[in-house]
Design an enzyme around this catalytic site. Structure first.
Site, PDB file in Angstrom:
ATOM      1  N   ARG A   1      -2.459 -11.371   7.191  1.00  0.00           N
ATOM      2  CA  ARG A   1      -3.666 -11.061   6.417  1.00  0.00           C
ATOM      3  C   ARG A   1      -4.071 -12.207   5.497  1.00  0.00           C
ATOM      4  O   ARG A   1      -5.251 -12.344   5.164  1.00  0.00           O
ATOM      5  CB  ARG A   1      -3.454  -9.780   5.608  1.00  0.00           C
ATOM      6  CG  ARG A   1      -3.368  -8.524   6.472  1.00  0.00           C
ATOM      7  CD  ARG A   1      -3.319  -7.289   5.604  1.00  0.00           C
ATOM      8  NE  ARG A   1      -3.299  -6.076   6.411  1.00  0.00           N
ATOM      9  CZ  ARG A   1      -3.330  -4.840   5.896  1.00  0.00           C
ATOM     10  NH1 ARG A   1      -3.379  -4.681   4.587  1.00  0.00           N
ATOM     11  NH2 ARG A   1      -3.308  -3.790   6.679  1.00  0.00           N
TER      12      ARG A   1
ATOM     13  N   ASP B   1     -11.245   1.923  -8.397  1.00  0.00           N
ATOM     14  CA  ASP B   1     -10.312   1.329  -7.451  1.00  0.00           C
ATOM     15  C   ASP B   1     -10.028  -0.085  -7.920  1.00  0.00           C
ATOM     16  O   ASP B   1     -10.822  -0.671  -8.663  1.00  0.00           O
ATOM     17  CB  ASP B   1     -10.884   1.312  -6.033  1.00  0.00           C
ATOM     18  CG  ASP B   1      -9.798   1.212  -4.965  1.00  0.00           C
ATOM     19  OD1 ASP B   1      -9.435   2.254  -4.389  1.00  0.00           O
ATOM     20  OD2 ASP B   1      -9.305   0.103  -4.714  1.00  0.00           O
TER      21      ASP B   1
END
Length: 287
Positions: free
Chosen positions: A48, A158
């Site tokens: 990633r 978030d």
């Protein structure tokens, strides 16, 4: 999956991340955002991070670490690193029993206690791409249709700026609405003019009903008014037990007496010293 990831890294020309480098990175992530990364996640993290390295024009992980741990890197890169390592899987009306408890137990009791005196305050903590807070907005809007004078406010937070951007936009594949009735789909969603795209968007009234904010659970936080209900579902599974308990203590400080906390069905408060008693499976009331 690990073999595929390793092959991808080799094909990219990057040297593999050493165990020492991964340990340093995982300790940093745990201290900054509370997420625990076991050694089994090493290949996933390597794969990633490749895109970030290409974006930054860096030849390897060593150069990335030197930047990340510099004063400038800590200020600029942490947000991007979090976006890389976090996984966001959700849907509308996920774990539907929770919304039944909210409609049948929590809201009628709150309405009886407060009436139209003030809005019902709800916090979606760890809101991901927005399906949970929008589901909650639909549930509360439906309750308001039956209860004249009922008002509500929803805060959704978030740590990932990427998912918050998606949430604010309010556009989703139609398949995410699979658990929703046709009536609710028609009332609260607009279909894309291009039918082949199979996308829907929340109506403006619903998008405006939610205050989306970035928040790191590991940092101090407080709100000017007590919260009536907190939804924090399938977030604490990424934290170790000590971090979970610390976070839950923070939640309890923000929750009004008699307020409710909803957690994920794979999460547990067993053995924790908290001012909460169980109301229903994975639903707790502050005492």
């Amino acid at each position: 999956m690990a073999a595929v990831g390793a092959a991808t890294i080799r094909a990219s020309g990057l040297a593999s991340m050493t165990d020492k480098e991964f340990k340093r990175l995982s300790e940093f992530i745990h201290s900054e955002v509370g997420i625990k990364l076991p050694s089994s996640k090493k290949v996933m993290v390597e794969a990633r991070l490749q895109k970030r390295l290409r974006t930054l024009g860096m030849p390897g992980y060593r150069q990335y670490y030197e930047f990340l741990f510099s004063p400038r890197g800590l200020d600029e890169e942490l947000v991007h690193l979090i976006d890389v390592i976090t996984t966001n899987t959700t849907e509308f009306f996920r774990e539907p029993r929770h919304f039944e408890v909210l409609t049948q137990d929590v809201l009628p009791a709150w309405r009886a206690a407060y009436g139209p005196a003030r809005p019902f305050r709800l916090w979606s903590a760890g809101c991901s791409t927005g399906e949970e807070p929008y589901t909650l907005s639909i549930v509360l809007s439906e309750f308001a249709l039956r209860m004249q004078g009922f008002r509500f406010s929803i805060m959704a937070t978030d740590i990932s700026t990427r998912v918050l951007s998606l949430a604010k936009n309010g556009v989703y594949p139609e398949e995410r609405l699979a658990k929703m009735s046709i009536e609710l789909k028609r009332r609260y969603f607009l279909r894309s003019k291009d039918k082949s795209r199979k996308l829907v968007r929340l109506i403006p009234e619903l998008r405006k009903s939610i205050d989306f904010r970035r928040l790191n659970f590991m940092e101090p936080f407080s709100f000017p008014e007590p919260i009536d209900t907190i939804f924090c579902r399938n977030v604490m599974i990424y934290f170790d037990r000590a971090t979970q308990e610390q976070l839950l203590q923070k939640f309890c400080m923000q929750l009004r007496p008699g307020g409710f906390l909803f957690i994920g069905h794979s999460e547990s408060l067993t053995g924790m010293d908290l001012p909460l008693r169980q109301h229903a499976p994975t639903v707790y009331k502050k005492i």
